[in-house]
Design an enzyme around this catalytic site. Structure first.
Site, PDB file in Angstrom:
ATOM      1  N   CYS A  55       3.414   1.636   2.705  1.00  0.00           N
ATOM      2  CA  CYS A  55       4.643   0.852   2.495  1.00  0.00           C
ATOM      3  C   CYS A  55       5.643   1.658   1.666  1.00  0.00           C
ATOM      4  O   CYS A  55       6.835   1.755   2.019  1.00  0.00           O
ATOM      5  CB  CYS A  55       4.326  -0.457   1.767  1.00  0.00           C
ATOM      6  SG  CYS A  55       3.238  -1.576   2.650  1.00  0.00           S
ATOM      7  N   ASP A  80       9.073  26.916 -33.430  1.00  0.00           N
ATOM      8  CA  ASP A  80      10.108  27.263 -34.390  1.00  0.00           C
ATOM      9  C   ASP A  80       9.526  26.985 -35.776  1.00  0.00           C
ATOM     10  O   ASP A  80       8.584  26.208 -35.914  1.00  0.00           O
ATOM     11  CB  ASP A  80      11.348  26.396 -34.146  1.00  0.00           C
ATOM     12  CG  ASP A  80      12.424  26.632 -35.186  1.00  0.00           C
ATOM     13  OD1 ASP A  80      12.689  27.795 -35.505  1.00  0.00           O
ATOM     14  OD2 ASP A  80      12.961  25.633 -35.703  1.00  0.00           O
ATOM     15  N   CYS A  86       0.841  -1.200   0.000  1.00  0.00           N
ATOM     16  CA  CYS A  86       0.000   0.000   0.000  1.00  0.00           C
ATOM     17  C   CYS A  86       0.877   1.251   0.000  1.00  0.00           C
ATOM     18  O   CYS A  86       2.110   1.169   0.037  1.00  0.00           O
ATOM     19  CB  CYS A  86      -0.927   0.023   1.207  1.00  0.00           C
ATOM     20  SG  CYS A  86      -0.062   0.261   2.777  1.00  0.00           S
ATOM     21  N   ASP A 105      13.136  21.584 -33.150  1.00  0.00           N
ATOM     22  CA  ASP A 105      13.764  20.362 -33.670  1.00  0.00           C
ATOM     23  C   ASP A 105      14.742  19.748 -32.685  1.00  0.00           C
ATOM     24  O   ASP A 105      15.306  18.692 -32.939  1.00  0.00           O
ATOM     25  CB  ASP A 105      14.453  20.631 -35.005  1.00  0.00           C
ATOM     26  CG  ASP A 105      15.512  21.723 -34.913  1.00  0.00           C
ATOM     27  OD1 ASP A 105      15.928  22.044 -33.785  1.00  0.00           O
ATOM     28  OD2 ASP A 105      15.907  22.253 -35.961  1.00  0.00           O
TER      29      ASP A 105
END
Length: 813
Positions: free
Chosen positions: A15, A422, A12, A616
């Site tokens: 934990c 761009d 859980c 890019d």
């Protein structure tokens, strides 16, 4: 360097919180992140593996360096299924024996209370033995003072069992009251709680496995075997044995084993698994093929360029795994609640028990309320609310050519208000070609070809390709120089030759009005004019054009419909940029920007909120890194993966739109999950405690409480799986972004000692390197620097940044 570990034994959110806390306390561990969903942990730092694993074990769990034993996992899964099947069979028998008579079913000899109780005791003990993991794990966690979900289950089941055993003992001691004590038995509640929670955990695990389907599908793309050429013969080898420069052979229908370049043959390739584009791509000699893609037709030979973990597919899988195991900022609240949730529930259960006793309730009723509180509480739903959605979104993105670096990126993308593009290679294809040639000298093209052959610029390559097609002679050149953002120069046949933009050439030669008019006309048509001069004489003009992507116009329109502000940020001249914008229609166009200036513009946009930069990934690296979200189009290059927070594997602008849609739908699902997880506990715990009983008469049996608890996590995971059904291309459900400007903070620094533009640049750079400074506008004539902040920055910090550059700050307004 990031390191990864597999963690075992977590059940859980409490934990995972315990493991994270334990490892953070290890000296040399930083940025620790534990994922309950993937049972993994990532961290950075210098601590040894042994110290990290020891810390995990001290917390009560086990760990190993990434690469868990698959056999062990499979065995555990099979054991859980067997345990579940046997538990369900025993539970059905138990419920029949304990409740059959109540619904009119024949129970035969089990109508005898003593025999009935004894059989119930036996059945509940068998189910407890089968599901002893809850008791072992829960007790250990309690002793370590870090209770978890198993602690709640074991406490609730143990309390009900002990109470039932005492009642059963009294039944045998006082036979005359056997009927009374028989109705105090809760053995069936013990069996039901353990079995239903096991059912819930099994359903949860199955649903969680579905969230990793996309990653599993990616892993299956890479074939185990491949055909390579060795000593002139075709040999089948393991893919892991392929080395760089090996020649491999692709037959129709085969998967590409590693990244490579085609050296013989041509054909179509299905790249849908990598880019998300369903249309096959035609490829021929000299073009790259990507591992995991399918050769649709014809026999092809290729030379391996990237193998093993260096292939594009391996990098994609790594990115998806890292994103899936990372944490989104929105999950911080849930993490904080999870860390104190279980102890709080235990306290609430104890208070519930005592309060009901003080209100003169029967012991059995008070115990029933306390047990219900323990078993209905679910920290798992809180812990899973965010990671399951991130896992599904990461996989969904990978299927569609969208790679998120981490969970925070998904959240930030959904909240962005501005998207900056761009031009070259993003809005346009980036495939430059010469469309016009205006010559004033017979040798013009030879000079242009010779000069540009020394340059790596895309425009230069277009000129070279055009000259090669024309069979143009290449001359001898010396002293080549590339002037960033301006032009190039070299000495050819003893004369200096220049080439570049109109702006650059105008600094070398006064151009006639007719020439300028021609250049203006070309620019208005969306073409980029390059001029070449030699010995103060214009040799000619070459016009280069870049094709707008087919989907750019529709993608920008969709982004506007989603409420985003769209900006074109390009180094092209104003007329070329405006020509593009007449077709695509951005909200704002900024032209003539050099690569190193784009970052400053991104800073200024950030004053209005989060900014996405789409480029890019190479020339735009500073801007991509400065933006809140950097998207690199045509991903797969190291530069793109290194500088961008999202890598778009496709060649279309619409992939960026899909990424935003996916992030928005993911954030919506996360909010739904968190709402459900919090509301479930906020309503469920008071209901189980009996708070609503005096008002509405509502109460909750511990068995139904365990059913609700077992289904809560399952519901959260199932809701996250809806992301897989989301259509990333569908714009009908797009909603406008609610644009809210961040509070603008400005400070004016009065500076002495600045004498020129160079001084301005030094001060500007120094200030903008300060964390929290969005943009600094510096004027040496006014002796001021107007600093715009996106968070609080002290005057001392700003003053120090300037004075470190040997200037004096006299006052700060």
């Amino acid at each position: 360097m990031k390191r990864e570990f597999d963690v075992f034994g977590m059940s859980c959110a409490a934990c995972s919180a315990s493991v994270e806390k334990a490892v953070k306390n290890v000296k040399g561990c930083e940025n620790v992140s534990v994922s309950l969903l993937t049972n993994s942990m990532s961290l950075e730092g210098s601590a040894s593996d042994e110290d990290i694993i020891k810390a995990v074990e001290k917390a009560g769990y086990s760990a190993q360096v990434k690469g868990a034993k698959v056999e062990e996992k499979q065995a555990n899964g099979e054991n859980v299924q067997k345990r579940l099947i046997i538990s369900v069979i025993l539970l059905v028998i138990h419920l029949y024996i304990s409740m059959g008579a109540m619904v009119g079913l024949p129970v035969g000899i089990f109508s005898n209370h003593s025999l009935n109780a004894t059989v119930q005791l036996t059945l509940s003990m068998l189910i407890m033995m089968l599901n002893r993991k809850f008791f072992i794990s829960g007790t250990k966690a309690l002793l370590r003072k870090s209770p978890n979900m198993d602690t709640l289950v074991s406490l609730g089941a143990s309390a009900a069992f002990i109470y039932s055993y005492v009642a059963m003992s009294l039944m045998f001691l006082y036979p005359e009251h056997a009927h009374k004590y028989y109705h105090e038995l809760y053995y069936e509640a013990v069996s039901t709680i353990l079995t239903l929670i096991t059912v819930g955990k099994t359903l949860e695990e199955r649903s969680k496995r579905k969230t990793t389907d996309a990653i599993d599908a990616l892993l299956k793309l890479a074939p185990e075997k491949a055909v390579v050429e060795r000593d002139g013969k075709e040999v089948t080898v393991d893919v892991k044995d392929i080395r760089v420069d090996d020649i491999f052979i692709l037959y129709p229908g085969s998967h590409v084993p590693v990244d490579g370049v085609i050296i013989s043959g041509s054909g179509s390739f299905d790249e849908s698994s990598i880019t998300g584009e369903s249309v096959p791509v035609d490829k021929s000699v000299g073009q790259n093929v990507i591992a995991g893609c399918i050769n649709v037709e014809s026999n092809i030979k290729a030379r391996a360029t990237r193998v093993g973990e260096d292939t594009t597919l391996s990098k994609i899988i790594k990115l998806v795994n890292e994103a899936a195991s990372s944490k989104a900022p929105i999950s911080r609240v849930a993490d904080k609640v999870s860390s104190i949730f279980v102890p709080s529930v235990i306290v609430i259960a104890l208070i519930t028990f005592i309060t009901h006793l003080l209100l003169n309730a029967e012991l059995s009723y008070a115990l029933s309320r306390a047990v219900a509180v323990l078993v209905i509480s679910c920290p798992c739903a809180l812990g899973l609310a965010t990671p399951v959605a991130i896992m599904v979104a990461s996989g969904k993105g990978a299927k569609n050519g969208i790679l998120f670096k981490d969970a925070a990126v998904i959240e930030n993308t959904s909240r962005a208000g501005t998207i900056v593009f761009d031009k070259t290679g993003t809005v346009t294809t980036g495939k430059m070609k010469v469309v016009d040639e205006i010559s004033f000298d017979d040798s013009f093209l030879s000079y242009a070809y010779t000069l540009e052959s020394k340059s790596e610029h895309p425009l230069a390559k277009a000129v070279c390709n055009y000259a090669i097609e024309k069979n143009t002679a290449l001359l001898n050149a010396e002293g080549f120089k590339a002037l960033l953002g301006n032009g190039v120069e070299a000495t050819i046949d003893g004369s200096t030759v220049y080439g570049g933009s109109v702006k650059f050439i105008s600094t070398k030669l006064e151009l006639e009005s007719g020439v300028l008019a021609q250049c203006d006309k070309l620019s208005e048509e969306g073409k980029t004019p390059l001029l070449f001069i030699k010995a103060n004489k214009l040799l000619g003009i070459i016009a280069i054009s870049d094709t707008i992507r087919d989907d750019s116009k529709s993608a920008i329109a969709e982004l506007k419909n989603m409420g985003l502000r769209t900006v074109l940020l390009t180094g092209d001249n104003e007329k070329t940029a405006n020509a593009i914008n007449r077709i695509v229609k951005f909200d704002e166009v900024i032209s003539g920007v050099l690569p190193d200036e784009k970052e400053a513009y991104i800073r200024s946009f950030q004053r209005d909120g989060k900014v996405i930069m789409v480029g890019d990934g190479i020339n735009d690296s500073p801007a991509l890194m400065r933006a809140d979200i950097g998207m690199a189009v045509s991903g797969g290059t190291d530069a793109a993966i290194g500088s961008a927070s999202i890598v778009l594997m496709g060649d279309t602008v619409s992939t960026a739109v899909s990424a935003i849609r996916l992030s928005r739908s993911t954030l919506k699902v996360i909010k739904e999950n968190l709402f459900w997880a919090f509301i479930y506990n906020l309503i469920g715990i008071p209901l189980a405690a009996g708070i609503f009983t005096p008002i509405f008469g509502w109460s909750l049996n511990p068995m139904f409480a365990s059913l609700a608890m077992s289904l809560s996590s399952f519901c959260v995971v199932t809701n996250a799986l809806r992301i897989n059904m989301f259509n990333l291309k569908d714009s009908r459900k797009d909603k406008k972004y609610k644009f809210s400007k961040e509070k603008k903070m400005e400070k004016i620094l009065h500076i002495e000692g600045m004498m020129c533009g160079h001084c301005e640049k030094r001060v500007k750079k120094a200030l903008e390197n300060v964390d929290g400074v969005a943009v600094a506008n510096v004027s040496h004539t006014a002796g001021t620097a107007v600093v715009t902040l996106n968070k609080e920055v002290s005057n001392e910090t700003l003053k120090k940044a300037v004075e470190d550059q040997d200037y004096s700050v006299t006052k700060i307004d």
